[in-house]
Design a protein around this motif. Structure first.
Motif, PDB file in Angstrom:
ATOM      1  N   ALA A 190       1.177  -1.166   0.004  1.00  0.00           N
ATOM      2  CA  ALA A 190      -0.176   0.007  -0.370  1.00  0.00           C
ATOM      3  C   ALA A 190       0.699   1.320  -0.164  1.00  0.00           C
ATOM      4  O   ALA A 190       0.808   2.483  -0.647  1.00  0.00           O
ATOM      5  CB  ALA A 190      -1.017  -0.145   0.977  1.00  0.00           C
ATOM      6  N   GLN A 191       1.751   1.146   0.694  1.00  0.00           N
ATOM      7  CA  GLN A 191       2.903   2.138   0.504  1.00  0.00           C
ATOM      8  C   GLN A 191       3.432   2.445  -0.531  1.00  0.00           C
ATOM      9  O   GLN A 191       4.244   3.435  -1.057  1.00  0.00           O
ATOM     10  CB  GLN A 191       3.872   2.684   1.968  1.00  0.00           C
ATOM     11  N   ALA A 192       4.027   1.372  -0.830  1.00  0.00           N
ATOM     12  CA  ALA A 192       4.930   1.632  -2.518  1.00  0.00           C
ATOM     13  C   ALA A 192       4.243   2.401  -3.620  1.00  0.00           C
ATOM     14  O   ALA A 192       3.766   2.937  -4.365  1.00  0.00           O
ATOM     15  CB  ALA A 192       5.225   0.529  -3.054  1.00  0.00           C
ATOM     16  N   ALA A 193       3.015   1.748  -3.730  1.00  0.00           N
ATOM     17  CA  ALA A 193       2.070   1.833  -4.192  1.00  0.00           C
ATOM     18  C   ALA A 193       1.067   3.594  -4.210  1.00  0.00           C
ATOM     19  O   ALA A 193       1.654   5.068  -5.044  1.00  0.00           O
ATOM     20  CB  ALA A 193       0.494   1.310  -4.265  1.00  0.00           C
ATOM     21  N   GLY A 194       0.706   4.133  -2.906  1.00  0.00           N
ATOM     22  CA  GLY A 194       0.810   5.421  -2.972  1.00  0.00           C
ATOM     23  C   GLY A 194       2.438   6.208  -3.058  1.00  0.00           C
ATOM     24  O   GLY A 194       2.118   7.149  -3.314  1.00  0.00           O
ATOM     25  N   ARG A 195       3.047   5.803  -2.653  1.00  0.00           N
ATOM     26  CA  ARG A 195       4.358   6.952  -3.142  1.00  0.00           C
ATOM     27  C   ARG A 195       4.522   7.043  -4.341  1.00  0.00           C
ATOM     28  O   ARG A 195       4.949   8.343  -4.841  1.00  0.00           O
ATOM     29  CB  ARG A 195       5.254   6.337  -2.082  1.00  0.00           C
TER      30      ARG A 195
ATOM     31  N   GLN B 149      -1.007  -1.597 -10.690  1.00  0.00           N
ATOM     32  CA  GLN B 149      -0.206  -2.029 -11.662  1.00  0.00           C
ATOM     33  C   GLN B 149       1.124  -2.431 -11.116  1.00  0.00           C
ATOM     34  O   GLN B 149       1.062  -3.853 -10.783  1.00  0.00           O
ATOM     35  CB  GLN B 149       0.118  -1.798 -13.481  1.00  0.00           C
ATOM     36  N   LEU B 150       1.120  -1.660  -9.870  1.00  0.00           N
ATOM     37  CA  LEU B 150       2.499  -1.923  -9.317  1.00  0.00           C
ATOM     38  C   LEU B 150       1.914  -2.728  -7.935  1.00  0.00           C
ATOM     39  O   LEU B 150       3.553  -4.043  -7.526  1.00  0.00           O
ATOM     40  CB  LEU B 150       3.079  -0.918  -8.520  1.00  0.00           C
ATOM     41  N   VAL B 151       0.614  -2.755  -7.569  1.00  0.00           N
ATOM     42  CA  VAL B 151       0.239  -3.422  -6.854  1.00  0.00           C
ATOM     43  C   VAL B 151      -0.054  -4.813  -7.057  1.00  0.00           C
ATOM     44  O   VAL B 151       0.739  -5.614  -6.807  1.00  0.00           O
ATOM     45  CB  VAL B 151      -0.959  -2.836  -5.971  1.00  0.00           C
ATOM     46  N   ARG B 152      -0.242  -4.801  -8.535  1.00  0.00           N
ATOM     47  CA  ARG B 152      -0.057  -6.046  -9.134  1.00  0.00           C
ATOM     48  C   ARG B 152       0.991  -6.760  -9.247  1.00  0.00           C
ATOM     49  O   ARG B 152       1.091  -8.525  -8.835  1.00  0.00           O
ATOM     50  CB  ARG B 152      -1.189  -6.378 -10.687  1.00  0.00           C
ATOM     51  N   LYS B 153       1.753  -6.159  -9.878  1.00  0.00           N
ATOM     52  CA  LYS B 153       3.454  -6.921  -9.163  1.00  0.00           C
ATOM     53  C   LYS B 153       3.764  -7.128  -8.185  1.00  0.00           C
ATOM     54  O   LYS B 153       4.505  -8.263  -8.805  1.00  0.00           O
ATOM     55  CB  LYS B 153       4.329  -5.789 -10.387  1.00  0.00           C
TER      56      LYS B 153
ATOM     57  N   THR C 220      -5.754 -14.381  -5.726  1.00  0.00           N
ATOM     58  CA  THR C 220      -6.646 -13.214  -6.457  1.00  0.00           C
ATOM     59  C   THR C 220      -6.257 -11.662  -6.644  1.00  0.00           C
ATOM     60  O   THR C 220      -6.135 -11.479  -4.994  1.00  0.00           O
ATOM     61  CB  THR C 220      -8.447 -14.198  -6.186  1.00  0.00           C
ATOM     62  N   LEU C 221      -6.544 -11.050  -7.351  1.00  0.00           N
ATOM     63  CA  LEU C 221      -6.511  -9.600  -7.509  1.00  0.00           C
ATOM     64  C   LEU C 221      -7.661  -8.578  -7.878  1.00  0.00           C
ATOM     65  O   LEU C 221      -7.427  -9.384  -9.197  1.00  0.00           O
ATOM     66  CB  LEU C 221      -5.303  -9.165  -7.546  1.00  0.00           C
ATOM     67  N   GLN C 222      -8.299  -8.171  -7.261  1.00  0.00           N
ATOM     68  CA  GLN C 222      -9.363  -7.194  -7.701  1.00  0.00           C
ATOM     69  C   GLN C 222      -8.910  -5.803  -7.062  1.00  0.00           C
ATOM     70  O   GLN C 222      -9.062  -5.276  -6.179  1.00  0.00           O
ATOM     71  CB  GLN C 222     -11.025  -7.337  -6.719  1.00  0.00           C
ATOM     72  N   GLY C 223      -9.533  -5.131  -8.211  1.00  0.00           N
ATOM     73  CA  GLY C 223      -8.959  -3.121  -8.307  1.00  0.00           C
ATOM     74  C   GLY C 223      -9.937  -2.771  -9.071  1.00  0.00           C
ATOM     75  O   GLY C 223     -11.259  -3.384 -10.199  1.00  0.00           O
ATOM     76  N   GLU C 224      -9.994  -1.527  -8.784  1.00  0.00           N
ATOM     77  CA  GLU C 224     -10.499  -0.601  -9.747  1.00  0.00           C
ATOM     78  C   GLU C 224     -10.682  -0.351 -11.475  1.00  0.00           C
ATOM     79  O   GLU C 224     -10.977  -0.306 -11.793  1.00  0.00           O
ATOM     80  CB  GLU C 224     -10.835   0.852  -8.716  1.00  0.00           C
ATOM     81  N   GLU C 225      -8.967  -0.446 -11.989  1.00  0.00           N
ATOM     82  CA  GLU C 225      -8.674   0.017 -13.336  1.00  0.00           C
ATOM     83  C   GLU C 225      -8.345  -1.112 -14.044  1.00  0.00           C
ATOM     84  O   GLU C 225      -8.364  -0.422 -15.121  1.00  0.00           O
ATOM     85  CB  GLU C 225      -7.431   0.440 -12.777  1.00  0.00           C
TER      86      GLU C 225
END
Length: 270
Positions: free
Chosen positions: A23-28, A59-63, A73-78
């Motif tokens: 979460a912090q990596a994606a936010g930053r 995309q960073l979260v998914r990676k 499993t991964l669900q996201g908005e985009e």
């Protein structure tokens, strides 16, 4: 027995700790684009805004999740849901409050939740532009850190019992009218002490840390509130949909300090 986030490394094979890190990596990553005037804003099918920052952060979260937990499993908005084979599902909103982000308002958040067998077991709300984060693990408490260099402190909701003394936050006043419930907003604004917007994930963070007392989402998706439920509940509050069901997939959401929940639901009813 509760434990601080620093002690979550072994829980769910490291997933709860990874939730905070990711979460912090994606936010930053979003800060690369925050406040830049040349940012291109596109409109999605529902006319909501989206930017390259939203897409790249997801995309960073998914990676990062895919590298460590490829079976999840991964669900996201985009992007479309990536289906896995394990009992775990990650739910991400890379920028909750894209309109705030686009306007240069630092109250947008990155939301990341972890589910197991369909139940939310952890959540993180990270406010990149403020470097403020709150995280929760079911049974482990809700923990707040004002900056990356500060200590984790146990988060707790307020003790207010009267709406007349409460702070009510939401994201967009117009969303109440969009779902045909403008009167519900009017009732809450009338009966609360103070009403403020620019809510989104930050509004729920305020409730979980006792700075606001109720946050209402008239329209939302699972990625908007999956991370919210454990954060509010582990801080001693209550999160439900407008009908009072404990779910993140009801299409709307209400987070309160618990004491005020019945009164809020009453005012939201048709």
């Amino acid at each position: 027995m509760t434990s601080k986030p620093d002690d979550w490394q072994s829980m769910h094979d490291g997933r709860l700790s990874a939730m905070i890190e990711v979460a912090q990596a994606a936010g930053r990553h979003t800060l690369k684009y925050f406040g830049t005037r040349e940012l291109v804003v596109d409109a999605k099918k529902d006319d909501s805004p989206v930017t390259v920052a939203d897409r790249e952060a997801e995309q960073l979260v998914r990676k990062l999740v895919g590298e460590r937990f490829p079976e999840d499993t991964l669900q996201g908005e985009e992007f479309a849901e990536k289906t896995g084979t394990s009992a775990y599902r990650w739910v991400v909103d890379p920028i909750d409050g894209t309109k705030s982000f686009v306007c240069g308002v630092p109250l947008y958040s990155t939301l990341l939740a972890l589910e197991c067998d369909g139940e939310v077991i952890g959540g993180a709300i990270f406010i990149p532009a403020l470097d403020e984060i709150i995280v929760a693990g079911v049974g482990q408490g809700s923990w707040h850190r004002k900056t990356a260099s500060s200590e984790w402190t146990r988060a707790s909701v307020s003790s207010k019992t009267e709406l007349s003394t409460a702070v009510f936050v939401t994201s967009e006043v117009g969303s109440f009218a969009k779902r045909g419930n403008a009167d519900a907003y009017a009732r809450l604004e009338r009966d609360a002490w103070v009403t403020r917007s620019w809510g989104d994930g930050y509004g729920y963070l305020l409730v979980a840390t006792g700075r606001a007392d109720l946050m209402v989402d008239p329209i939302c998706n699972a990625w908007d509130v999956a991370a919210i439920m454990p954060v509010i509940q582990e801080a001693g509050g209550t999160f439900t949909d407008w009908k009072g069901n404990s779910t993140v997939r009801g299409g709307d959401g209400v987070g309160t300090n618990g004491h005020l929940h019945p009164a809020v639901l009453e005012r939201l009813s048709d």
